[in-house]
Write a protein that holds these residues in place. Sequence first.
Motif: not given
Length: 179
Positions: A166, A170, A176, A178-179
Amino acid sequence: LVLGTFIAWLFNHSLPGLRIFRGILTMPLFAAPIALGFMGLILFNETSGSINSLIRGLGGEGVRWITDPWSARSAVLLLDSWQWTPFVFVIVLAAMQSIPDELYEAARLDTGSGWPIFRHITFPLIAPALGTVALLRLVETFKILDVPVSLTQGGPGIATRTYAFQVYQYGLREFQLGY
């Protein structure tokens, strides 16, 4: 842990040719995980893979290793276990060989069976090594990335996505952060 401990117990005895078998048994530990994933593609191929060919040869149906979620998880688990069982084997064997022979000799005078000796002498004395190995394997399990990426690309669906996968997906693929 159980398989590595069992193999260490088997190899703790003095038998001829044991050094050669120890060397062969530890080879998967030195393989690159990404290479194991690609080797898994060959072994777990649903139409012409070695494992399905063996299953069909024994009269069973082939398993959908890559397209079924539970089978894909099992394939990742089998490859990871195959690679890291020698690590457990080496650590536990070293712990078993550090136990003084006098304890075993005294125990054999009291009991003739091997199970009480293992349960009351061997296991308590290798427990710290087993605890350390269990902790290291737990940490390594959270970091697994190479095998699921190379074997299933996280699929089918998201069945074999791990935390490290993951983060990779991401952070490095979709940016991404920040995610």
